[in-house]
Design a protein around this motif. Structure first.
Motif, PDB file in Angstrom:
ATOM      1  N   ILE A 184       4.643   1.110   1.420  1.00 59.52           N
ATOM      2  CA  ILE A 184       4.742  -0.067   2.052  1.00 59.52           C
ATOM      3  C   ILE A 184       4.913  -1.288   1.058  1.00 59.52           C
ATOM      4  O   ILE A 184       4.010  -1.515   0.302  1.00 59.52           O
ATOM      5  CB  ILE A 184       3.830  -0.419   3.199  1.00 59.52           C
ATOM      6  N   THR A 204      12.712   8.878   4.962  1.00 59.10           N
ATOM      7  CA  THR A 204      12.683   7.840   5.651  1.00 59.10           C
ATOM      8  C   THR A 204      12.767   6.474   5.164  1.00 59.10           C
ATOM      9  O   THR A 204      11.813   6.271   4.429  1.00 59.10           O
ATOM     10  CB  THR A 204      11.722   7.393   7.008  1.00 59.10           C
ATOM     11  N   HIS A 223      -4.248   7.371   5.934  1.00 63.14           N
ATOM     12  CA  HIS A 223      -4.646   7.962   4.624  1.00 63.14           C
ATOM     13  C   HIS A 223      -5.608   7.255   3.707  1.00 63.14           C
ATOM     14  O   HIS A 223      -6.514   7.252   2.977  1.00 63.14           O
ATOM     15  CB  HIS A 223      -3.380   7.953   3.797  1.00 63.14           C
ATOM     16  N   VAL A 224      -5.261   5.640   3.643  1.00 66.61           N
ATOM     17  CA  VAL A 224      -6.115   4.550   3.222  1.00 66.61           C
ATOM     18  C   VAL A 224      -7.567   4.536   3.752  1.00 66.61           C
ATOM     19  O   VAL A 224      -8.559   4.594   2.967  1.00 66.61           O
ATOM     20  CB  VAL A 224      -5.411   3.280   3.028  1.00 66.61           C
ATOM     21  N   LYS A 240       5.188   5.539  10.542  1.00 67.25           N
ATOM     22  CA  LYS A 240       4.969   5.563   8.795  1.00 67.25           C
ATOM     23  C   LYS A 240       3.767   4.544   8.410  1.00 67.25           C
ATOM     24  O   LYS A 240       3.132   5.050   7.779  1.00 67.25           O
ATOM     25  CB  LYS A 240       6.399   5.019   8.470  1.00 67.25           C
ATOM     26  N   LEU A 241       3.788   3.514   9.255  1.00 67.59           N
ATOM     27  CA  LEU A 241       2.728   2.688   8.550  1.00 67.59           C
ATOM     28  C   LEU A 241       1.590   3.108   9.192  1.00 67.59           C
ATOM     29  O   LEU A 241       0.441   3.194   8.419  1.00 67.59           O
ATOM     30  CB  LEU A 241       2.895   1.127   9.609  1.00 67.59           C
ATOM     31  N   ILE A 260       9.995   0.259   3.802  1.00 65.09           N
ATOM     32  CA  ILE A 260       9.219   1.420   4.251  1.00 65.09           C
ATOM     33  C   ILE A 260       9.674   2.438   3.513  1.00 65.09           C
ATOM     34  O   ILE A 260      11.088   2.793   3.811  1.00 65.09           O
ATOM     35  CB  ILE A 260       8.897   1.581   5.645  1.00 65.09           C
ATOM     36  N   LEU A 319       1.781  -6.894  12.021  1.00 62.23           N
ATOM     37  CA  LEU A 319       1.966  -5.274  11.608  1.00 62.23           C
ATOM     38  C   LEU A 319       0.881  -4.401  11.684  1.00 62.23           C
ATOM     39  O   LEU A 319       1.244  -3.340  11.936  1.00 62.23           O
ATOM     40  CB  LEU A 319       1.627  -5.433   9.950  1.00 62.23           C
ATOM     41  N   VAL A 322       4.280   7.779   1.214  1.00 67.28           N
ATOM     42  CA  VAL A 322       4.511   6.586   1.801  1.00 67.28           C
ATOM     43  C   VAL A 322       4.262   5.525   1.071  1.00 67.28           C
ATOM     44  O   VAL A 322       3.331   5.440   0.618  1.00 67.28           O
ATOM     45  CB  VAL A 322       3.854   6.680   3.392  1.00 67.28           C
ATOM     46  N   ALA A 325       9.309   6.288   3.044  1.00 68.92           N
ATOM     47  CA  ALA A 325       8.431   7.491   3.365  1.00 68.92           C
ATOM     48  C   ALA A 325       9.026   8.834   3.138  1.00 68.92           C
ATOM     49  O   ALA A 325      10.337   9.249   3.812  1.00 68.92           O
ATOM     50  CB  ALA A 325       8.196   7.523   4.963  1.00 68.92           C
ATOM     51  N   ILE A 370      12.866  -4.202   7.350  1.00 67.02           N
ATOM     52  CA  ILE A 370      12.571  -5.193   8.446  1.00 67.02           C
ATOM     53  C   ILE A 370      12.661  -6.306   7.787  1.00 67.02           C
ATOM     54  O   ILE A 370      12.054  -6.679   7.094  1.00 67.02           O
ATOM     55  CB  ILE A 370      11.194  -4.881   9.167  1.00 67.02           C
ATOM     56  N   MET A 405       0.919  -1.233  -0.030  1.00 72.23           N
ATOM     57  CA  MET A 405      -0.065  -0.046   0.065  1.00 72.23           C
ATOM     58  C   MET A 405       0.801   1.259   0.050  1.00 72.23           C
ATOM     59  O   MET A 405       1.939   1.179   0.294  1.00 72.23           O
ATOM     60  CB  MET A 405      -0.824  -0.069   1.194  1.00 72.23           C
ATOM     61  N   GLY A 406       0.150   2.176  -0.372  1.00 71.17           N
ATOM     62  CA  GLY A 406       1.092   3.514  -0.352  1.00 71.17           C
ATOM     63  C   GLY A 406       0.049   4.582  -0.722  1.00 71.17           C
ATOM     64  O   GLY A 406      -1.103   4.685  -1.077  1.00 71.17           O
ATOM     65  N   PHE A 407       0.538   5.804  -0.546  1.00 71.22           N
ATOM     66  CA  PHE A 407      -0.237   7.017  -0.787  1.00 71.22           C
ATOM     67  C   PHE A 407       0.773   8.130  -1.065  1.00 71.22           C
ATOM     68  O   PHE A 407       2.007   8.299  -0.613  1.00 71.22           O
ATOM     69  CB  PHE A 407      -1.233   7.525   0.257  1.00 71.22           C
ATOM     70  N   VAL A 438       0.102   5.764   6.530  1.00 74.47           N
ATOM     71  CA  VAL A 438      -0.298   5.312   5.422  1.00 74.47           C
ATOM     72  C   VAL A 438      -1.769   4.470   5.502  1.00 74.47           C
ATOM     73  O   VAL A 438      -2.566   4.820   4.800  1.00 74.47           O
ATOM     74  CB  VAL A 438       0.968   4.548   4.613  1.00 74.47           C
TER      75      VAL A 438
END
Lengths: 168, 90
Positions: free
Chosen positions: A117, A140, B82-83, B75-76, A131, A153, A115, A133, A144, A104-106, B79
């Motif tokens: 993922i 960043t 936002h989603v 950071k997770l 990640i 998560l 960001v 960002a 991981i 996912m991301g935006f 996102v």
């Protein structure tokens, strides 16, 4: 002797890390930086010091048990334009299918924020997370390494004072 | 007094030690005791120092892991939020 040892140590880090960051040139421009390189041995050592009576530390301890490494580079800059799109592209280019998939991301052009993922799958098992960002004055990148379940998560996303997202 | 008694008397007769006997014993005591003590003290210091260093390393590693999780988690969250916002808008 010393250079040989350093070369071996560096090779070990690059072997454990699932992609190269190549961001060291940004360090001199940064006003603040975080550079974390936690190998399996360090994670194991840290796990021994995480307190299971503390809710957050207990969850992190559970999460760390399935990891082989955490590698993070984060930079904060005083002014905009200190990193380029190419800095992020050279990382994206390493995250190739079939192992790596963008989960996912935006991207917000208004806030100049994005960001992403990425997850790494091997034999239908998640073995890594990336990640990426970026904001106008910060960047960043994290890798991981290890077995990360989706439930872990989601737990990771709702701690340390950050509100957990409502489940529909 | 027969010959046997005579022999025993001579053999068991009190003899004065050599003039430097006392000094030699004292010297040896002075020399050996501090060495033993020094070795024991060194062992305690090394073992204690090692344990302290190990603890320091562990605490430092723990702080770094917590910092890494905070950073990755934030950071997770960003996102995910936002989603979710996008989903609510649709």
């Amino acid at each position: 002797m010393k250079p040989a040892f350093l070369a071996c140590a560096l090779a070990g880090v690059l072997f454990a890390q699932q992609f190269k960051f190549n961001l060291d040139h940004l360090a001199p421009k940064a006003s603040e930086k975080v550079d974390l390189s936690l190998t399996a041995n360090l994670l194991q050592l840290a796990a021994n010091f995480l307190d299971t009576n503390d809710a957050d530390e207990a969850k992190v301890k559970k999460l760390v048990a399935g990891l082989q490494g955490i590698y993070i580079k984060s930079f904060e800059f005083k002014k905009e334009g200190q990193y380029t799109k190419a800095d992020l592209d050279q990382i994206r280019n390493q995250l190739k299918a079939p192992e790596w998939q963008r989960m996912m991301g935006f991207e917000s052009s208004e806030d100049r924020e994005s960001v992403e993922i990425w997850v790494r799958n091997e034999n239908n098992k998640m073995t890594g997370l990336a990640i990426l960002a970026s904001e106008a004055t910060s960047l960043t990148v994290a890798n991981i390494v290890g077995s990360i379940e989706l439930s872990d998560l989601s737990e990771l996303g709702g701690h340390f004072g950050i509100p957990k997202l409502k489940k529909k | 007094m027969d010959w046997l008694e005579q022999e025993l008397k001579q053999a068991l007769a009190r003899k004065e030690p050599a003039a430097d006997f006392d000094a030699r014993v004292r010297r040896r005591l002075v020399r050996t005791t501090p060495r033993w003590l020094a070795a024991a003290a060194a062992l305690v210091v090394i073992a204690g120092g090692g344990a302290l260093y190990r603890r320091h390393q562990g605490e430092q590693a723990k702080e770094q892991v917590m910092q890494a999780m905070r950073l990755a988690g934030s950071k997770l969250n960003r996102v995910q939020a936002h989603v979710q916002a996008m989903g609510e808008r649709q």
